[in-house]
Scaffold this motif. Sequence first.
Motif, short mmCIF file in Angstrom:
data_model
loop_
_atom_site.label_atom_id
_atom_site.label_comp_id
_atom_site.label_asym_id
_atom_site.label_seq_id
_atom_site.Cartn_x
_atom_site.Cartn_y
_atom_site.Cartn_z
N LEU A 431 0.02 -25.07 -17.42
CA LEU A 431 -0.45 -24.64 -18.47
C LEU A 431 -0.09 -22.85 -18.64
O LEU A 431 -0.43 -22.85 -17.50
CB LEU A 431 -2.35 -24.35 -18.48
N SER A 432 0.45 -22.71 -19.56
CA SER A 432 0.85 -20.87 -19.63
C SER A 432 -0.77 -20.06 -19.62
O SER A 432 -1.90 -20.75 -19.42
CB SER A 432 1.08 -20.73 -21.24
N VAL A 503 -7.27 -36.86 -10.61
CA VAL A 503 -7.04 -35.03 -10.19
C VAL A 503 -6.40 -34.53 -9.43
O VAL A 503 -5.51 -33.59 -9.04
CB VAL A 503 -8.70 -33.81 -10.45
N ASP A 504 -6.46 -35.22 -7.69
CA ASP A 504 -6.00 -35.13 -6.94
C ASP A 504 -5.04 -35.45 -7.08
O ASP A 504 -3.56 -34.94 -6.06
CB ASP A 504 -6.58 -36.15 -5.58
N ALA A 505 -4.42 -37.31 -7.85
CA ALA A 505 -3.04 -37.58 -7.83
C ALA A 505 -1.99 -35.59 -8.01
O ALA A 505 -1.01 -35.33 -7.97
CB ALA A 505 -2.73 -38.67 -8.87
N LEU A 506 -2.48 -35.41 -9.90
CA LEU A 506 -1.84 -34.51 -10.66
C LEU A 506 -1.67 -33.24 -9.58
O LEU A 506 -0.29 -32.32 -9.34
CB LEU A 506 -2.96 -33.89 -11.60
N ILE A 507 -3.11 -32.86 -8.81
CA ILE A 507 -2.77 -31.98 -8.11
C ILE A 507 -1.48 -32.25 -6.86
O ILE A 507 -0.50 -31.03 -6.41
CB ILE A 507 -3.61 -31.39 -6.77
N ASP A 508 -1.18 -33.11 -6.10
CA ASP A 508 -0.77 -33.47 -5.55
C ASP A 508 0.54 -33.66 -5.51
O ASP A 508 1.69 -33.51 -5.06
CB ASP A 508 -0.95 -34.72 -4.69
N LYS A 509 1.67 -34.45 -7.05
CA LYS A 509 2.13 -35.60 -6.69
C LYS A 509 3.22 -34.42 -7.59
O LYS A 509 4.15 -33.76 -7.89
CB LYS A 509 2.15 -36.61 -7.54
N LYS A 510 2.37 -33.73 -9.30
CA LYS A 510 2.60 -32.84 -10.08
C LYS A 510 2.79 -31.37 -9.98
O LYS A 510 2.68 -30.62 -10.79
CB LYS A 510 2.24 -33.24 -11.42
N ASP A 511 2.15 -30.74 -8.54
CA ASP A 511 1.97 -28.87 -8.46
C ASP A 511 1.05 -28.92 -8.83
O ASP A 511 1.46 -27.25 -9.39
CB ASP A 511 3.36 -28.56 -8.12
N LEU A 512 0.01 -29.46 -10.43
CA LEU A 512 -1.01 -28.44 -10.55
C LEU A 512 -1.91 -27.87 -10.29
O LEU A 512 -1.95 -28.36 -9.10
CB LEU A 512 -1.68 -29.32 -11.95
N LYS A 513 -2.06 -26.93 -11.28
CA LYS A 513 -3.40 -26.22 -10.40
C LYS A 513 -4.75 -27.02 -10.43
O LYS A 513 -4.32 -27.76 -11.71
CB LYS A 513 -3.66 -25.04 -10.73
N LYS A 514 -5.21 -26.77 -10.47
CA LYS A 514 -6.93 -27.67 -10.29
C LYS A 514 -7.55 -27.36 -10.87
O LYS A 514 -7.21 -28.32 -12.31
CB LYS A 514 -8.35 -27.07 -8.63
N VAL A 521 -6.55 -34.27 -17.00
CA VAL A 521 -6.81 -35.56 -17.10
C VAL A 521 -8.64 -35.40 -18.38
O VAL A 521 -8.64 -36.47 -18.77
CB VAL A 521 -7.88 -35.25 -15.64
N LEU A 522 -9.19 -34.66 -18.30
CA LEU A 522 -10.42 -34.56 -19.67
C LEU A 522 -10.00 -34.65 -20.51
O LEU A 522 -9.98 -35.87 -21.25
CB LEU A 522 -10.99 -33.52 -19.27
N ARG A 523 -8.76 -34.17 -20.84
CA ARG A 523 -8.02 -33.92 -21.72
C ARG A 523 -7.61 -35.67 -22.74
O ARG A 523 -7.70 -36.29 -23.11
CB ARG A 523 -6.75 -34.40 -22.20
N GLU A 524 -6.58 -36.62 -21.32
CA GLU A 524 -6.59 -38.53 -21.81
C GLU A 524 -8.23 -38.70 -22.07
O GLU A 524 -7.80 -39.79 -22.92
CB GLU A 524 -6.00 -38.89 -20.70
#
Length: 728
Positions: A431-432, A503-514, A521-524
């Motif tokens: 997110l910007s 959520v953990d997968a997005l943090i680890d693999k996509k390098d997203l902030k928490k 994830v909530l959006r989906e």
Amino acid sequence: MSKLRFHAIKESLAIKPVQVEENVRRSEIFGKNVFNENTMRQYLTKDAFNGVMSAVSHGKKIDRSIADQVSSSMKDWALSKGVTHYTHWFQPLTGTTAEKHDAFFETIEGGMAIERFGGDQLVQQEPDASSFPSGGIRNTFEARGYTAWDPTSPAFIYGTTLCIPTIFIAYTGEALDYKTPLLRALHAVDNAATAVCRYFDKNVKKVTSSLGWEQEYFLVDKMLAASRPDIILTGRTLLGHSSAKGQQLDDHYFGAIPTRAFNFMRELETECMLLGIPVKTRHNEVAPNQFELAPIFEEANLAVDHNSLLMDIMGRVASRHNFKVLFHEKPFAGMNGSGKHNNWSLSTDTGVNLLAPGKTPMSNLQFLTFFINTIKAVRENEELLRAAIASASNDHRLGANEAPPAIISVFIGEQLTKVLEELEGVTKGKLSPQEKTELKLNVVGKIPDVLLDNTDRNRTSPFAFTGNKFEFRAVGSIANCGNPMTVLNTIVAKQLKDFKVEVDALIDKKDLKKDEAVFNVLREYIKSSRDILFEGNGYGEAWELEAKKRGLSNNKTTPEALKAKISEKSIALFEDMQVMSKIESEARYEIEMEAYCMHIQIEGRVLGDIARNHIVPTAVKYQNILIENVKGLKEIFEEKFRSVSKEQINLIEEISSHIEGINSNVTKMINARRKANAIDDIEKKAMSYCNKVKPLFDDIRYHCDKLELLVDDDILPLTKYRELLFTR
Ligand code: ADP
Ligand code: MG
């Protein structure tokens, strides 16, 4: 029989309100008969106290020497209060509570006796309870079932008995009660929710599920109830024409409580106070003689125990006040039925209600996380949730002509609907900074801590968010809350566990902030759960059609609904969350299907008996009076005879046709039952009872109720609706 009716009416008119003394302050007697934390502090050694407390808070095992100390102190406390017996108190799958009393008393050498209660007797018992339903888990020769102490629900004294809340399990470890899977589900939701909470607050160590039930019930005069075999044997009226005045004036709802009922409630509340059941509100409900009582919410396991205990006590106190309390979901046709709203939420050991909006954007994101995950859990498991509240008696509400419907949907109110719409538009991936600020300020930051429209006014939603909790409204009034609470907590646990993984997968693999990952994830989830959200009137055909388009289930009857319990998905879910093994899930399915068949079978027998042996003979008697009358008229009037006896002759014919209607339908019903009984396959058998036997009830009732309107009131044996519902 008609003698009994008039005798009962006469007796009931003479009943005076039973006086109750109430000069004690509630706060002073609250929990007086409970071996609660406060009492334990007084009676237990420090070691024993700490042992019990850590079992309560962290599920730690209590070792033998501690159990010995606890039992001995419990005994001293109980003896000081005049107690002579103890019992392991449990909730078998019959839906009621069970107890087997043993005396503390033991003989010793020299013809003497002592009072003894050892740790072994506290911790485990082997009641010879082989007749409780087990769904085939125990063969009769291996019939041993054990009860085992549940230290998370405190022991209490009722009458002169010390009651120890216990679980009830088979020799091989399978659950045979409601409490065991519930405790496992509460453990699962604690683990899953605590892990998710730690995204927001590292200090959280435990999440507790809370339950506040609202119990609806009817009070009927004891004498009048006794004059109705259907009420005595089935808990509801199987026939009876509606009263000229029913609930149409809404003059009972929240009206002044009649004195007799009021005194009953006061005594009941005193009993509840002593037992530590925090009842708080009482009021009249919609139908005449219908009432509601609700406590302050508690930890779910304790709340379930308290509801079971309450139902038991209500029966006894009601009897002292010459009432019979009816917990059946639909005791009177044409009147509002009864339910048991289950208000549910999750809260942390740091004192945060996870389903209440907070004051900061971060705490609101936490709220939204739990809020949306719950909705998603319901979306994914709507059919299982429906199954959790299925019973022969609740079928009269769900899917019949009464809200809530058999379709599970979630009401969240206008404000939160808007919030979800905004969240659905969140950018995918990173997110910007602007978007983040915008979200925090204007979406997550803007959830008011008081949600104005959080009450679902039309009250037709089976699962409504009401400001700081979800309210599962479709639970039946006679049900043990353990079953729906097990399912709800399990599906939420599973959902939160999946959420954490994503959520953990997005943090680890996509390098997203928490927070980015959480938003993503909530959006989906919002997108995939949209179908379960429904704000409209859930009562009627329009919603049924709409729900069908959305792919929501609409299982109107118990046999259809229960199937979801043994779907591959449900079995895997319970196994995965370690709440129930496949054997346990299947056993429960079997037990509930059996119970369904037996319910319909008993109702069928009672209805057949009343219709044939009470109603038909009365109709014949009255018809004979008419025939005599017509004969007499014929003697007196010669030419004019036809015109003066026209109505009587019509009546004679009408009565004959109703008698025929009753007899032919009762015969059909008996044949249908015979066929159903011959079926071995439990699913086919239940379906046969549901689709072939039960529909005949309506036909039989129709003719009986018509006859009630025709025959002489003086000879009608069955106490009428107006007498049952309006006699004070
Ligand atoms: P109604 O649904 O009839 O409007 P209430 O709103 O008074 O009635 O119902 C409140 C019920 O919800 C009470 O039993 C109360 O204890 C329970 N309740 C309130 N807060 C929570 C919570 N956080 N968790 C579970 N139950 C709750
Ligand atoms: Mg409610």
